[in-house]
Design an enzyme around this catalytic site. Structure first.
Site, PDB file in Angstrom:
ATOM      1  N   GLU A  71      43.635  28.258  37.327  1.00  0.00           N
ATOM      2  CA  GLU A  71      45.093  28.282  37.473  1.00  0.00           C
ATOM      3  C   GLU A  71      45.540  28.265  38.936  1.00  0.00           C
ATOM      4  O   GLU A  71      46.596  27.719  39.254  1.00  0.00           O
ATOM      5  CB  GLU A  71      45.676  29.513  36.767  1.00  0.00           C
ATOM      6  CG  GLU A  71      45.580  29.465  35.257  1.00  0.00           C
ATOM      7  CD  GLU A  71      44.294  30.044  34.705  1.00  0.00           C
ATOM      8  OE1 GLU A  71      44.165  30.159  33.463  1.00  0.00           O
ATOM      9  OE2 GLU A  71      43.392  30.375  35.520  1.00  0.00           O
ATOM     10  N   PHE A 133      47.151  42.273  23.896  1.00  0.00           N
ATOM     11  CA  PHE A 133      46.079  41.448  24.450  1.00  0.00           C
ATOM     12  C   PHE A 133      46.655  40.386  25.386  1.00  0.00           C
ATOM     13  O   PHE A 133      47.570  39.662  25.034  1.00  0.00           O
ATOM     14  CB  PHE A 133      45.300  40.779  23.309  1.00  0.00           C
ATOM     15  CG  PHE A 133      44.226  39.840  23.777  1.00  0.00           C
ATOM     16  CD1 PHE A 133      43.108  40.321  24.437  1.00  0.00           C
ATOM     17  CD2 PHE A 133      44.346  38.475  23.572  1.00  0.00           C
ATOM     18  CE1 PHE A 133      42.119  39.460  24.875  1.00  0.00           C
ATOM     19  CE2 PHE A 133      43.366  37.596  24.014  1.00  0.00           C
ATOM     20  CZ  PHE A 133      42.237  38.092  24.666  1.00  0.00           C
ATOM     21  N   GLN A 134      46.119  40.333  26.580  1.00  0.00           N
ATOM     22  CA  GLN A 134      46.523  39.403  27.635  1.00  0.00           C
ATOM     23  C   GLN A 134      48.009  39.527  27.980  1.00  0.00           C
ATOM     24  O   GLN A 134      48.657  38.548  28.337  1.00  0.00           O
ATOM     25  CB  GLN A 134      46.174  37.961  27.252  1.00  0.00           C
ATOM     26  CG  GLN A 134      44.674  37.686  27.281  1.00  0.00           C
ATOM     27  CD  GLN A 134      44.312  36.222  27.235  1.00  0.00           C
ATOM     28  OE1 GLN A 134      45.068  35.399  26.734  1.00  0.00           O
ATOM     29  NE2 GLN A 134      43.139  35.877  27.760  1.00  0.00           N
ATOM     30  N   LYS A 183      55.631  33.915  23.492  1.00  0.00           N
ATOM     31  CA  LYS A 183      55.060  32.956  22.555  1.00  0.00           C
ATOM     32  C   LYS A 183      56.009  32.636  21.400  1.00  0.00           C
ATOM     33  O   LYS A 183      56.173  31.475  21.013  1.00  0.00           O
ATOM     34  CB  LYS A 183      53.729  33.492  22.019  1.00  0.00           C
ATOM     35  CG  LYS A 183      53.000  32.525  21.102  1.00  0.00           C
ATOM     36  CD  LYS A 183      51.629  33.051  20.725  1.00  0.00           C
ATOM     37  CE  LYS A 183      50.867  32.042  19.870  1.00  0.00           C
ATOM     38  NZ  LYS A 183      49.501  32.523  19.535  1.00  0.00           N
ATOM     39  N   MET A 498      36.580  30.722  61.927  1.00  0.00           N
ATOM     40  CA  MET A 498      37.585  31.470  62.681  1.00  0.00           C
ATOM     41  C   MET A 498      37.260  32.957  62.700  1.00  0.00           C
ATOM     42  O   MET A 498      37.503  33.648  63.700  1.00  0.00           O
ATOM     43  CB  MET A 498      38.975  31.236  62.088  1.00  0.00           C
ATOM     44  CG  MET A 498      40.105  31.734  62.982  1.00  0.00           C
ATOM     45  SD  MET A 498      40.183  30.881  64.583  1.00  0.00           S
ATOM     46  CE  MET A 498      41.075  29.400  64.129  1.00  0.00           C
TER      47      MET A 498
END
Length: 620
Positions: A71, A133-134, A183, A498
């Site tokens: 993602e 969940f999630q 959802k 760096m």
């Protein structure tokens, strides 16, 4: 700039007939109505109702989904898409870990003022707040790093919210806008009446576009009177598409131009007035110029710490004109003598129009001594790509690709290679794409992916470091799946370059966890594992032909360029020092022969036998 507040929204009375549709359909249809052609994303349970509608939309044409491998890659790809085109980039992710994986990409876009709309799936409305969940409160998590955000509680609001999100993301000072969709909202059917982009009004959000005429007159007077003016141009000029006006202003008054990392490309760097980038790794002549100027015209820039060095010594003798569309930036770090809030391009157009009305013409003799002085600095402290007997220098690799592909769109990751790229590449507006404010390693490859999807007929090249590249190397799979013809060059010194340079300079060479050699993959085999052409070079004899072969190949290529391991990026302004106090300036033989040096405070040329600078009194 942080999240904006909208006091109320108004929707015009709909004139279209309704149809029975689900919330997911309303979202996809509204995205299409707002001009979206490409979406970068990764599906999951909570966002499946939206992906189901996306599947149907792709089948009928007009919109295409690019499946990324992580993602974060989706966010950076949408970001690169937006930077390359000026359009709003769009990315999707599901709830929970899918949404949180976007956070770095959202923060990157926020810091650099990039217009994006981020759509996340969420657990059903009845489950919000139950630790389902999630479930993650992505709305709350991202509040400090978005311009605005929504949770869609009613599918009937979907089309209006999408239209508002695009307006907010792209107007005023651009930025990312989050839309979180439960959802069941995506599944619920309702009588859908689409809202077109022009149907909405946002009374609580009215960015100032026109500059104040009195302040514009004051700015004209200061410019006309100045003998040592300097244009300091940032990313706001890119966002406003003000490159033509910047050039007109610079040439009218013969004003030298220096840019920030975000502003790179807004002014032709082959123009004699161009000084390149200023700041921590800017050119010596740009940093001396900003120290000595008597008028600093800041255009779409925010006086970032990597630009200013020691802030109270930055352009300390100069009067300041600050032009920016975000009133929160004007005076935030440096109080201007003339503040002008407005769209950069519109303000410059009005300023130039005022000059025309007053019949102001360029008096090149007024700033001739100033330009000559800068020319001396440029001659004595040029940017030169070093060449070593047995190994490639990073700078010569970057300089060579710049010669062979001068009109390419370049993305970079973050580190030494980014600064060398900023120093040695010269290209036009929107052709420089790099994470500036957040400094996000792993940005380069997915950003290049987004730019190439947006502009399939343009050459897109990612310059990365071996450490940065490993942050998001999985996106090679996205390139392979979709045939995205991005060329990637890894400046491979087997270090976090760096970090190593800072440990060498400021931590007594204690190289804690910065060596990447052990465990580094074979990048050529890695590319081949994804079905992508891999190449490797070690010597100068291979360089030109390898780059030409890479550019000619019809498909993505990864070129692993092994370079000098301990090369440092100079010039460098050390933390807490002024821009005139640079380390690593080249020692020119002609200077040594005539015993000339420069004052570390103001840059004036002196003879070394002199103990004090005749200009500012600093001990030499």
């Amino acid at each position: 700039m942080r999240s904006i507040s909208i006091s109320e929204t108004v929707r015009e009375a709909p004139t279209k007939a309704s149809t029975r549709q689900a919330g997911g359909y309303a979202l996809i249809d509204s995205l299409k109505r707002n001009g979206v052609e490409h979406i970068f994303g990764y599906p999951g349970g909570a966002i499946l109702p939206i992906y189901d509608e996306l599947f149907k939309a792709e089948a009928t044409g007009g919109i295409k989904h690019i499946l990324v491998r992580h993602e974060q890659g989706a966010a950076h790809a949408a970001d690169g898409y937006a930077r390359a085109t000026g359009k709003v980039g769009v990315c999707f992710a599901t709830s929970g870990p899918g949404a949180t994986n976007l956070v770095t990409g959202i923060a990157t876009a926020q810091m650099d003022s990039i217009p994006m709309v981020i759509v996340t799936g969420q657990v059903g409305r009845q489950s919000i707040g139950t630790d389902a969940f999630q479930e993650t409160d992505i709305y709350g998590i991202t509040l400090p790093i978005v311009k605005h955000s929504y949770v869609v509680r009613d599918p009937r609001d979907m089309s209006r919210i999408v239209a508002e999100a695009f307006h907010i993301a792209s107007s005023g000072r651009p930025g990312p806008v989050l839309i979180d969709v439960p959802k069941d909202v995506g599944l619920e059917e309702f009588d859908y009446i689409p809202v077109e982009p022009g149907d909405i009004k946002l009374p609580g959000y009215r960015p100032t576009v026109k500059g104040n005429p009195r302040q514009i007159n004051q700015a004209v007077n200061l410019i006309r009177e100045s003998k040592q003016p300097l244009l300091y141009v940032g990313g706001g000029a890119i966002a406003s598409n003000a490159h033509a006006e910047i050039q007109q202003l610079a040439e009218l008054f013969q004003i030298p131009v220096t840019t920030t990392l975000m502003g790179k490309g807004v002014f032709d760097e082959n123009n004699p007035l161009a000084l390149g980038m200023l700041g921590m790794h800017g050119t010596a002549y740009a940093n001396f110029a900003v120290t000595e100027c008597d008028l600093l015209i800041a255009v779409g820039a925010r006086f970032d710490d990597r630009v200013t060095g020691k802030l109270d010594e930055f352009a300390a003798r100069a009067k300041v004109i600050h032009i920016d569309i975000d009133p929160a930036e004007v005076g935030k770090n440096r109080a201007p003598d003339v503040p002008i809030v407005g769209d950069v391009r519109q303000v410059l157009m009005d300023l130039l129009r005022r000059c025309h009305e007053l019949s102001i013409t360029a008096d090149s003799t007024q700033t001739q001594a100033w330009r000559q002085r800068i020319g001396n600095w440029r001659e004595d402290y040029p940017l030169v790509a070093p060449q070593y007997p047995d190994v490639l220098s990073p700078q010569e690799v970057i300089a060579e690709v710049g010669k062979l592909a001068p009109m390419a769109y370049y993305t970079t990751d973050v580190g030494q290679h980014q600064m060398w790229s900023a120093q040695f590449l010269k290209n036009g507006p929107r052709r420089w794409i790099s994470s500036a404010g957040l400094g996000t390693m792993g940005f380069g490859l997915p950003a290049a992916m987004g730019a190439k999807v947006a502009l399939p007929n343009e050459q897109v090249i990612c310059i990365s470091g071996d450490a940065s590249f490993q942050m998001n190397l999985q996106e090679l799979g996205t390139l392979a799946q979709h045939g995205i013809n991005v060329k990637t060059i890894i400046i491979n010194n087997t270090w976090q370059g760096m970090v190593r340079q800072w440990q060498e300079a400021f931590y007594e060479q204690r190289y804690s966890s910065s060596n990447m050699e052990v465990g580094q993959p074979d990048f050529v085999l890695l590319a081949q594992a994804f079905g992508i052409k891999g190449m490797r070079i070690h010597s100068r004899d291979e360089l030109k032909d390898a780059i030409a072969e890479m550019l000619a190949h019809d498909g993505p290529v990864l070129l692993d360029a092994h370079v000098k391991k301990d090369e440092n990026c100079y010039p460098m302004v050390a933390p807490g020092k002024s821009n005139a106090q640079m380390i690593g300036l080249p020692k020119r033989s002609k200077l040594e022969a005539t015993e000339l040096t420069y004052c570390s405070n103001c840059g004036v040329k002196n003879v070394q036998s002199n103990n004090f600078c005749p200009e500012c009194g600093t001990k030499l």
